[in-house]
Design an enzyme around this catalytic site. Structure first.
Site, PDB file in Angstrom:
ATOM      1  N   ASP A  77     -40.788 -20.610 -49.747  1.00 34.32           N
ATOM      2  CA  ASP A  77     -42.087 -20.073 -50.159  1.00 34.32           C
ATOM      3  C   ASP A  77     -42.555 -20.829 -51.409  1.00 34.32           C
ATOM      4  O   ASP A  77     -41.763 -21.091 -52.314  1.00 34.32           O
ATOM      5  CB  ASP A  77     -41.933 -18.571 -50.460  1.00 34.32           C
ATOM      6  CG  ASP A  77     -43.269 -17.854 -50.515  1.00 34.32           C
ATOM      7  OD1 ASP A  77     -43.490 -16.952 -49.700  1.00 34.32           O
ATOM      8  OD2 ASP A  77     -44.095 -18.196 -51.396  1.00 34.32           O
ATOM      9  N   ASN A  91     -44.363  -8.359 -43.890  1.00 34.03           N
ATOM     10  CA  ASN A  91     -45.650  -7.740 -44.189  1.00 34.03           C
ATOM     11  C   ASN A  91     -46.554  -7.853 -42.958  1.00 34.03           C
ATOM     12  O   ASN A  91     -46.638  -8.925 -42.346  1.00 34.03           O
ATOM     13  CB  ASN A  91     -46.300  -8.439 -45.385  1.00 34.03           C
ATOM     14  CG  ASN A  91     -45.505  -8.253 -46.660  1.00 34.03           C
ATOM     15  OD1 ASN A  91     -44.912  -7.202 -46.868  1.00 34.03           O
ATOM     16  ND2 ASN A  91     -45.471  -9.266 -47.504  1.00 34.03           N
ATOM     17  N   GLN A 112     -50.348  -8.339 -45.685  1.00 37.23           N
ATOM     18  CA  GLN A 112     -50.083  -9.652 -45.086  1.00 37.23           C
ATOM     19  C   GLN A 112     -51.233 -10.580 -45.469  1.00 37.23           C
ATOM     20  O   GLN A 112     -52.403 -10.236 -45.305  1.00 37.23           O
ATOM     21  CB  GLN A 112     -50.004  -9.527 -43.556  1.00 37.23           C
ATOM     22  CG  GLN A 112     -49.676 -10.845 -42.869  1.00 37.23           C
ATOM     23  CD  GLN A 112     -49.587 -10.700 -41.353  1.00 37.23           C
ATOM     24  OE1 GLN A 112     -49.858  -9.629 -40.800  1.00 37.23           O
ATOM     25  NE2 GLN A 112     -49.230 -11.769 -40.684  1.00 37.23           N
ATOM     26  N   HIS A 137     -44.242 -13.996 -40.064  1.00 39.36           N
ATOM     27  CA  HIS A 137     -43.190 -14.611 -40.888  1.00 39.36           C
ATOM     28  C   HIS A 137     -42.277 -13.534 -41.449  1.00 39.36           C
ATOM     29  O   HIS A 137     -42.711 -12.417 -41.734  1.00 39.36           O
ATOM     30  CB  HIS A 137     -43.776 -15.464 -42.023  1.00 39.36           C
ATOM     31  CG  HIS A 137     -44.792 -14.754 -42.874  1.00 39.36           C
ATOM     32  ND1 HIS A 137     -46.104 -14.582 -42.482  1.00 39.36           N
ATOM     33  CD2 HIS A 137     -44.681 -14.168 -44.089  1.00 39.36           C
ATOM     34  CE1 HIS A 137     -46.758 -13.928 -43.426  1.00 39.36           C
ATOM     35  NE2 HIS A 137     -45.907 -13.649 -44.412  1.00 39.36           N
ATOM     36  N   HIS A 178     -39.833 -12.819 -44.629  1.00 32.38           N
ATOM     37  CA  HIS A 178     -39.408 -13.232 -45.964  1.00 32.38           C
ATOM     38  C   HIS A 178     -37.914 -12.942 -46.101  1.00 32.38           C
ATOM     39  O   HIS A 178     -37.463 -11.838 -45.764  1.00 32.38           O
ATOM     40  CB  HIS A 178     -40.109 -12.416 -47.053  1.00 32.38           C
ATOM     41  CG  HIS A 178     -41.590 -12.576 -47.137  1.00 32.38           C
ATOM     42  ND1 HIS A 178     -42.209 -13.309 -48.126  1.00 32.38           N
ATOM     43  CD2 HIS A 178     -42.594 -12.074 -46.370  1.00 32.38           C
ATOM     44  CE1 HIS A 178     -43.526 -13.254 -47.977  1.00 32.38           C
ATOM     45  NE2 HIS A 178     -43.789 -12.503 -46.915  1.00 32.38           N
TER      46      HIS A 178
HETATM   47  P1  5GP Z   1     -47.507 -12.453 -46.860  1.00 38.83           P
HETATM   48  O1  5GP Z   1     -48.139 -11.780 -48.024  1.00 38.83           O
HETATM   49  O2  5GP Z   1     -48.518 -12.903 -45.825  1.00 38.83           O
HETATM   50  O3  5GP Z   1     -46.368 -11.682 -46.268  1.00 38.83           O
HETATM   51  O4  5GP Z   1     -46.814 -13.754 -47.464  1.00 38.83           O
HETATM   52  C1  5GP Z   1     -47.281 -15.046 -47.327  1.00 38.83           C
HETATM   53  C2  5GP Z   1     -46.384 -15.925 -48.155  1.00 38.83           C
HETATM   54  O5  5GP Z   1     -46.665 -17.278 -47.833  1.00 38.83           O
HETATM   55  C3  5GP Z   1     -46.566 -15.777 -49.667  1.00 38.83           C
HETATM   56  O6  5GP Z   1     -45.328 -15.413 -50.252  1.00 38.83           O
HETATM   57  C4  5GP Z   1     -47.055 -17.144 -50.122  1.00 38.83           C
HETATM   58  O7  5GP Z   1     -46.520 -17.518 -51.369  1.00 38.83           O
HETATM   59  C5  5GP Z   1     -46.586 -18.055 -49.003  1.00 38.83           C
HETATM   60  N1  5GP Z   1     -47.437 -19.204 -48.771  1.00 38.83           N
HETATM   61  C6  5GP Z   1     -48.801 -19.204 -48.675  1.00 38.83           C
HETATM   62  N2  5GP Z   1     -49.254 -20.440 -48.407  1.00 38.83           N
HETATM   63  C7  5GP Z   1     -48.148 -21.237 -48.317  1.00 38.83           C
HETATM   64  C8  5GP Z   1     -47.980 -22.630 -48.056  1.00 38.83           C
HETATM   65  O8  5GP Z   1     -48.933 -23.389 -47.842  1.00 38.83           O
HETATM   66  N3  5GP Z   1     -46.700 -23.099 -48.032  1.00 38.83           N
HETATM   67  C9  5GP Z   1     -45.622 -22.284 -48.248  1.00 38.83           C
HETATM   68  N4  5GP Z   1     -44.418 -22.867 -48.202  1.00 38.83           N
HETATM   69  N5  5GP Z   1     -45.745 -20.966 -48.514  1.00 38.83           N
HETATM   70  C10 5GP Z   1     -46.997 -20.454 -48.551  1.00 38.83           C
END
Ligand code: 5GP
Ligand code: ZN
Length: 115
Positions: free
Chosen positions: A30, A85, A92, A98, A100
């Site tokens: 991340d 999420n 999300q 995805h 985590h």
């Molecule tokens: P969500 O809130 O959707 O469960 O988490 C999305 C996660 O993706 C976040 O922790 C954010 O830091 C990560 N993320 C967002 N854009 C990118 C990206 O371009 N590359 C990577 N490696 N992680 C990302």
């Protein structure tokens, strides 16, 4: 999904620090880690979220990959938290399914009772 950042990572069109990859899933770091270990695992094929017609075999493999990643990241003995999420209330932000994997230190926040 041509505009999905995680699809682009899965196709190696966008850089990511890849931890593990096989034919159907890919795990990468991340970019905004919440703990010393913060790795995301995704199916390579786009699904918006866990309720988006995810094949059960793929879903099983996605979650089986959690322990693979935990070993590769050295947190299999110390423990970790997995988070998926989902949707608006689940906060999300990237709409490609995805998982985590968070570890390397104790989780700082515990959930309280709902109002
Ligand atoms: P969500 O809130 O959707 O469960 O988490 C999305 C996660 O993706 C976040 O922790 C954010 O830091 C990560 N993320 C967002 N854009 C990118 C990206 O371009 N590359 C990577 N490696 N992680 C990302
Ligand atoms: Zn996608």
């Amino acid at each position: 999904m041509s505009d999905c950042i995680f699809c682009k990572i899965a196709k190696h069109e966008v850089d990511a620090k890849i931890v593990y990859e096989d034919d159907t899933v890919i795990a990468f770091e991340d970019t905004n880690p919440q703990l010393p270990v913060h790795t995301l695992i995704i199916p390579k094929e786009h699904r918006d979220h866990i309720g988006d017609a995810v094949d059960e075999v793929l879903l099983g493999h996605l979650f089986a990959t959690v322990s693979t990643v935990a070993k590769l990241k050295g947190v299999d003995k110390t423990g970790y938290r997995i988070v998926v999420n989902t949707g608006e209330d689940g906060r999300q932000t990237v709409h490609h399914l995805h998982v985590h994997v968070l570890g390397g230190a104790q989780m700082p926040i515990r959930m309280g009772p709902a109002d």
